[in-house]
Scaffold this active site. Structure first.
Site, PDB file in Angstrom:
ATOM      1  N   ASP A  11      -6.846  -6.371   0.049  1.00  0.00           N
ATOM      2  CA  ASP A  11      -6.222  -6.299   1.277  1.00  0.00           C
ATOM      3  C   ASP A  11      -5.138  -7.389   1.377  1.00  0.00           C
ATOM      4  O   ASP A  11      -5.565  -8.531   1.251  1.00  0.00           O
ATOM      5  CB  ASP A  11      -7.294  -6.487   2.288  1.00  0.00           C
ATOM      6  CG  ASP A  11      -6.717  -5.653   3.587  1.00  0.00           C
ATOM      7  OD1 ASP A  11      -5.508  -5.690   3.912  1.00  0.00           O
ATOM      8  OD2 ASP A  11      -7.597  -5.457   4.655  1.00  0.00           O
ATOM      9  N   ASP A 105      -0.990  -1.378   1.865  1.00  0.00           N
ATOM     10  CA  ASP A 105      -1.494  -2.658   1.698  1.00  0.00           C
ATOM     11  C   ASP A 105      -3.047  -2.807   1.460  1.00  0.00           C
ATOM     12  O   ASP A 105      -3.642  -3.930   1.227  1.00  0.00           O
ATOM     13  CB  ASP A 105      -1.207  -3.591   2.565  1.00  0.00           C
ATOM     14  CG  ASP A 105      -2.078  -3.628   3.642  1.00  0.00           C
ATOM     15  OD1 ASP A 105      -2.454  -2.615   4.105  1.00  0.00           O
ATOM     16  OD2 ASP A 105      -2.443  -4.571   4.268  1.00  0.00           O
ATOM     17  N   GLU A 106      -3.707  -1.615   0.903  1.00  0.00           N
ATOM     18  CA  GLU A 106      -4.974  -2.005   0.712  1.00  0.00           C
ATOM     19  C   GLU A 106      -5.333  -0.800  -0.211  1.00  0.00           C
ATOM     20  O   GLU A 106      -4.766   0.275  -0.408  1.00  0.00           O
ATOM     21  CB  GLU A 106      -5.597  -1.459   1.817  1.00  0.00           C
ATOM     22  CG  GLU A 106      -6.887  -2.064   2.369  1.00  0.00           C
ATOM     23  CD  GLU A 106      -7.439  -1.668   3.675  1.00  0.00           C
ATOM     24  OE1 GLU A 106      -8.633  -1.111   3.853  1.00  0.00           O
ATOM     25  OE2 GLU A 106      -6.586  -1.688   4.781  1.00  0.00           O
TER      26      GLU A 106
END
Length: 511
Positions: A11, A105-106
């Site tokens: 993350d 983003d993960e």
DNA sequence: TCTGGGGTCCTAGGACCC
DNA sequence: TCTGGGGTCCTAGGACCC
């Protein structure tokens, strides 16, 4: 569940805000808030400096401005975030072929499937190496969770934030989860949390103690059963890459509620066109058209219609959405409109025709008119009258609604706040604010010292909008910067639309 | 304080078919 | 002639996630 902590969850820390800080040296160490700048905007991401003022994701922007009046407020730049995201995902793909992105983003990574870890020590090493690589390539920090299941890996990365790594040793899950809030578990949001609290359950241990039957009775078959398993630390979900999208939709919240029925109809048409554009870009077609309407009082309803077969014809989608609109009472005002398509098929209308022709079927009655991109109607939209932001009102000019293709494009639309520019003499910089036919630029770039501000006329021929620069200067042999490739039309659109809905161009960054 | 935009999954009722 | 149960599709809404 596996006996070695070989599922990794990554993350990125305050991703959008951190990317902006890396791109704009004068913002490093300062509160930065990324989100919609219009009167109804909400926060997408707040930098850690801004979070100290109480600003967080999904908060109304107006509230954020009260809490952190001196923060820099920026509109999201998805082309930049997408480029950084591709760099990160490329690093993940080196660890394993099994990478499951959850957003820009993960992502989950199955280290075992990739042969990059098979026990605690090797997983730890892979995780730390990944974090170092991400920092070297992107200049940003990410947090890593390692565990024997997806759920625990994700809880681990959350605990590791910011800029850390947490490994949860298999076997310790239940003891770790027991005292935690039920809200820690994925799938427990505000409603379920309240529901459980009213039933006297606040911790994960409470759920485990209640038993499966009780949870199923309370929350329903699927939710109750899965929650019970999670409370015991049991989670068998595999890491799966490449999941096909199941729906495509677009929606717009208007700065001011729409009352005019004709205007509502033209907005629905435009949304239908945008939706189909995205559908076609993905090479898909869909069978069910969904209209979404949020009224003045925030009550939200959807209407859907299933066609006889899948389509990617803008005319067909427009007509279906229009029919659905007929059944909705819009008196009182419309706050949001959306058009979506579900029941996606893998072929486009063109393929259908090819098939039909081959079958000598007579079905080809619907010509797939190549509509192309309709010129967006007046980009001023609802801004202009009644905009809450005083600066926006001041900049909206007189009356608004000039000819779309006129050479006099307002500065705040040609140069959206926060976007990169290049000046022939002064070099690279970014738009700090614009309006009244002027553009204020701060001349700095990733890796430079904080720069100075200069103001230009919006029609200055020496000044032009430019693509985002890599956050870390390219090194020979290092992964390339995806933003340098030609952008597709839909990509370049999304950023300029973000800038437009920002409206005011008030990306205020204090010197 | 006054609530974005893009998605996913689940539930429930009614229609329809076997 | 009346009645039953199961499966699938469609529609609407809600919760949740980033």
């Amino acid at each position: 569940m596996r006996s070695a902590p070989t599922i990794l969850h990554l993350d990125m820390d305050a991703f959008f805000a951190a990317a902006e800080q890396a791109a704009k040296p004068s913002l490093r160490g300062k509160p930065v808030v990324v989100g919609g700048l219009g009167p109804r905007g909400v926060v997408s991401t707040a930098s850690y400096e801004a979070r100290r003022f109480g600003v967080h994701s999904a908060m109304p922007m107006a509230q954020a401005r009260r809490l952190a009046p001196n923060a820099a407020y920026l509109v999201p730049r998805f082309s930049l975030y997408r480029a950084v995201s591709e760099q990160v995902m490329e690093l993940l793909s080196r660890l394993s072929p099994l990478v499951e992105p959850l957003s820009l983003d993960e992502a989950f990574v199955d280290l075992e499937a990739g042969g990059s870890a098979d026990d605690t020590a090797s997983a730890l090493a892979a995780g730390e190496r990944l974090r170092a690589d991400i920092r070297a390539v992107t200049g940003l920090s990410g947090s890593v969770g390692l565990a024997g299941s997806k759920m625990l890996a994700k809880i681990g990365s959350e605990q590791a934030k910011p800029d850390g790594l947490v490994l949860i040793e298999p076997g310790t899950e239940r003891a770790l989860l027991g005292p935690m809030s039920v809200r820690t578990l994925p799938g427990v949001g505000p409603a379920t949390g309240d529901h459980l609290r009213r039933a006297g359950m606040t911790t994960v241990a409470d759920l485990a103690e209640a038993g499966e039957d009780e949870l199923v009775r309370l929350l329903g078959r699927a939710h109750g059963a899965s929650l019970y398993r999670m409370a015991l630390g049991l989670d068998d979900r595999a890491v799966v890459s490449e999941r096909d999208a199941k729906s495509v939709s677009v929606e717009d919240t208007f700065d001011v509620d729409l009352h005019d029925r004709v205007r509502v109809r033209t907005e629905v048409d435009r949304l239908a066109d945008r939706c189909v554009e995205r559908l076609r870009a993905a090479g898909r077609s869909g069978r069910t058209v969904v209209l979404k309407v949020r009224r003045y009082d925030f009550s939200t309803l959807t209407r859907s219609e299933t066609l006889r077969g899948p389509t990617d014809d803008p005319g067909v989608v427009r007509e279906a959405a229009g029919r659905l609109l007929e059944s909705v009472d819009t008196t009182g005002g419309v706050r949001l409109l959306g058009v979506g398509v579900t029941g996606l098929a893998d072929f486009t209308q063109e393929d259908l025709f090819a098939q039909a022709a081959a079958d000598e079927s007579a079905a080809a009655s619907h010509a797939s008119a190549d509509e192309g991109a309709r010129e967006p109607v007046s980009a001023e939209r609802a801004v202009g009258e009644g905009a809450a932001d005083s600066s926006a009102a001041a900049w909206a000019g007189s009356g608004g609604g000039g000819p779309v293709e006129a050479p006099e494009v307002p500065a705040e639309r040609r140069f959206p706040a926060g976007h990169d520019v290049r000046h022939r003499e002064f070099g690279a910089g970014w738009v700090q604010g614009s309006g009244l036919r002027r553009v204020t630029v701060r001349f700095e770039e990733p890796g430079s010292a904080p720069g100075r501000v200069r103001t230009f006329w919006a029609d200055d021929p020496d000044l032009e909008l430019s693509e985002p620069l890599p956050l870390v200067p390219a090194v020979a042999g290092q992964s390339s910067w995806p933003a340098s490739r030609p952008k597709s039309r839909s990509e370049s659109r999304s950023d300029s639309e973000a800038g437009r809905s920002g409206g005011s161009g008030s990306g205020r960054a204090r010197p």
